[in-house]
Design a protein around this motif. Structure first.
Motif, mmCIF file in Angstrom:
data_model
loop_
_atom_site.group_PDB
_atom_site.id
_atom_site.type_symbol
_atom_site.label_atom_id
_atom_site.label_comp_id
_atom_site.label_asym_id
_atom_site.label_seq_id
_atom_site.Cartn_x
_atom_site.Cartn_y
_atom_site.Cartn_z
ATOM 1 N N TYR A 102 1.269 20.440 -13.113
ATOM 2 C CA TYR A 102 0.423 21.510 -13.646
ATOM 3 C C TYR A 102 0.702 22.860 -12.984
ATOM 4 O O TYR A 102 -0.090 23.788 -13.096
ATOM 5 N N GLY A 242 -0.708 28.307 -10.965
ATOM 6 C CA GLY A 242 -1.043 27.427 -12.070
ATOM 7 C C GLY A 242 -0.745 28.065 -13.422
ATOM 8 O O GLY A 242 -0.430 29.251 -13.513
ATOM 9 N N ASP A 246 -4.776 26.695 -17.863
ATOM 10 C CA ASP A 246 -5.510 25.764 -16.994
ATOM 11 C C ASP A 246 -6.797 26.454 -16.552
ATOM 12 O O ASP A 246 -6.808 27.238 -15.599
ATOM 13 N N LEU A 249 -8.156 26.694 -13.037
ATOM 14 C CA LEU A 249 -7.137 25.967 -12.263
ATOM 15 C C LEU A 249 -7.627 24.577 -11.841
ATOM 16 O O LEU A 249 -7.214 24.047 -10.799
ATOM 17 N N ASN A 251 -7.046 21.619 -13.200
ATOM 18 C CA ASN A 251 -6.026 20.573 -13.253
ATOM 19 C C ASN A 251 -5.094 20.634 -12.055
ATOM 20 O O ASN A 251 -4.841 19.623 -11.388
#
Length: 417
Positions: A102, A242, A246, A249, A251
């Protein structure tokens, strides 16, 4: 009421304001001061927010920093546990770089001060040097004005090349010879380094935070050859960018936590011995400070506006009393209640709008106190807000006197003295 009658009401309201100019000016003061207090604080807060966020721009966006210490300490957590935590390692960096799914980019950086740069007879002491890995220009903004960024080979092979901050380059080569510094050789700790890039000038910032202007950047492994890792040497930090999609963030943060726990052999019930720091932590603190300042501005300004509103309402009651006989004549000639109501209501609204504009003019004068790091400017949204607040106060202050004027009996009104 049709548009022509509305314009006639406006014209009569303007005439009434002109005929009592001194009273008009005095009644404006409360609204002017109130709007100035509210919009002035909001403008100040906007400038403060932009200045602080500009100062923290070097931290990057959508970035998580893996470090030993958190940026914001928990009051109920023993300080000695922070001290005893292990520093992030290059082995952990390579593990995260290989396994994170990710993350857009993963890099390592370390900062060390106390360097002296020399070029011929010129020298610059107290220099800060930053060592970075190849993807650091994705994680953090590294704006190159002249020359180029590092290649992957230069980073991996610890080649002795550097990128100079704008101020560093000017101090060593002079203001007019910055571009000519490319491919020149300087000495750092007795070692020769070739200059491959010059950063764009960033300028001062509000918090006096680290600036690209006063830094020298080299490959991380090159810095590690000069100053080995350890408690007395450089201490690396891992930075991870990231993906934009996402949200918060979540993930990538969860993935970093899980991978680091595995790498460090932490059992499920063991607490984490690393910190995941994010620039948003400062933003949350900043939002709290800005919220307090904004509320304070509204409270201070509201007192002035309320006083100004009562003052204008009092003036409107006096105005209705003075023009009672004229209202009777207008009604006798066929003027409708709506015409009379708008005549006085527009007068109150105009008073407040003029006062509000006066307050906005005072706020705009604050721009003369701007500096390079703290730019004060009156935004369009704050101008609209100021005029809107003034209009609402005008309606509130004028509606009751206007209604009383509109329902006057024409016969009784003409008999009044």
């Amino acid at each position: 009421m049709n548009f022509s009658l509305w314009l006639e009401s406006l014209s009569m309201a303007l005439g009434a304001l002109k005929s009592n100019l001194l009273r008009t000016l005095l009644s404006l003061l409360g609204v002017t001061i109130g709007i100035f207090a509210i919009i002035g604080v909001l403008t100040f807060v906007d400038a403060l927010e932009k200045g602080i966020k500009g100062s923290l721009s070097f931290l990057g966006e959508s970035v998580i920093y893996v470090q030993k210490m958190p940026w914001i300490f928990a009051s109920d957590y023993p300080w000695w546990k922070y001290i005893n935590r292990p520093d992030p390692s290059m082995e952990e960096f390579r593990f995260l770089e290989k396994n994170l799914t990710y993350a857009e980019a993963v890099s390592v950086f370390a900062i060390r001060g106390g360097f002296t740069a020399k070029y011929k007879k010129n020298s610059l002491s107290g220099l800060t040097v930053q060592g970075i890995t190849f993807q650091h220009n994705i994680v953090s903004d590294i704006p190159i004005e002249y020359g180029r960024y590092f290649t992957q080979i230069e980073v991996d092979r610890a080649v002795e090349v550097v990128i100079l901050g704008n101020t560093v380059a000017k101090d060593l080569f002079g203001d007019e010879n910055v571009e000519s510094a490319i491919d020149k050789i300087i000495k750092l700790k007795g070692k020769k380094f070739r200059i491959i890039g010059i950063l764009k000038k960033q300028g001062d910032n509000l918090l006096d935070a680290p600036s690209n202007d006063n830094i020298t950047i080299m490959p991380y492994y090159t810095l590690a050859k000069m100053i080995p890792e350890g408690k007395t040497g450089i201490q690396p930090s891992i930075s991870i960018k990231g993906f934009e999609n996402d949200k918060d963030l979540q993930n990538v943060e969860g993935e970093i936590t899980g991978l680091l726990r595995i790498k460090r052999g932490l059992r499920p019930k063991e607490e984490e011995n690393f910190a995941l720091n994010r620039p948003e932590q400062f933003a949350v603190f900043l939002d709290g400070v800005i919220g307090v300042l904004t509320v304070a501005g509204w409270i201070i300004g509201s007192f002035s506006i309320v006083v100004g509103g009562f003052g204008i309402a009092n003036i409107m009651f006096v105005s209705v009393k003075e023009r009672t006989s004229l209202i009777g004549v207008q009604k006798a000639l066929g003027a409708k209640r709506a015409f009379i109501l708008w005549q006085f209501l527009l007068e109150a609204i105009l008073l407040c709008i003029i006062g509000g504009i006066g307050g906005l003019i005072l706020v705009s004068l604050l721009s003369f106190f701007s500096s390079d790091t703290f730019v004060i400017s009156l935004s369009v949204s704050n101008m609209i807000l100021g005029v809107s607040v003034a209009t609402v106060i005008g309606v509130g202050a004028g509606i009751i006197p206007a209604i009383l004027a509109a329902i006057l009996d024409p016969v009784e009104a003409m008999r009044s003295v």
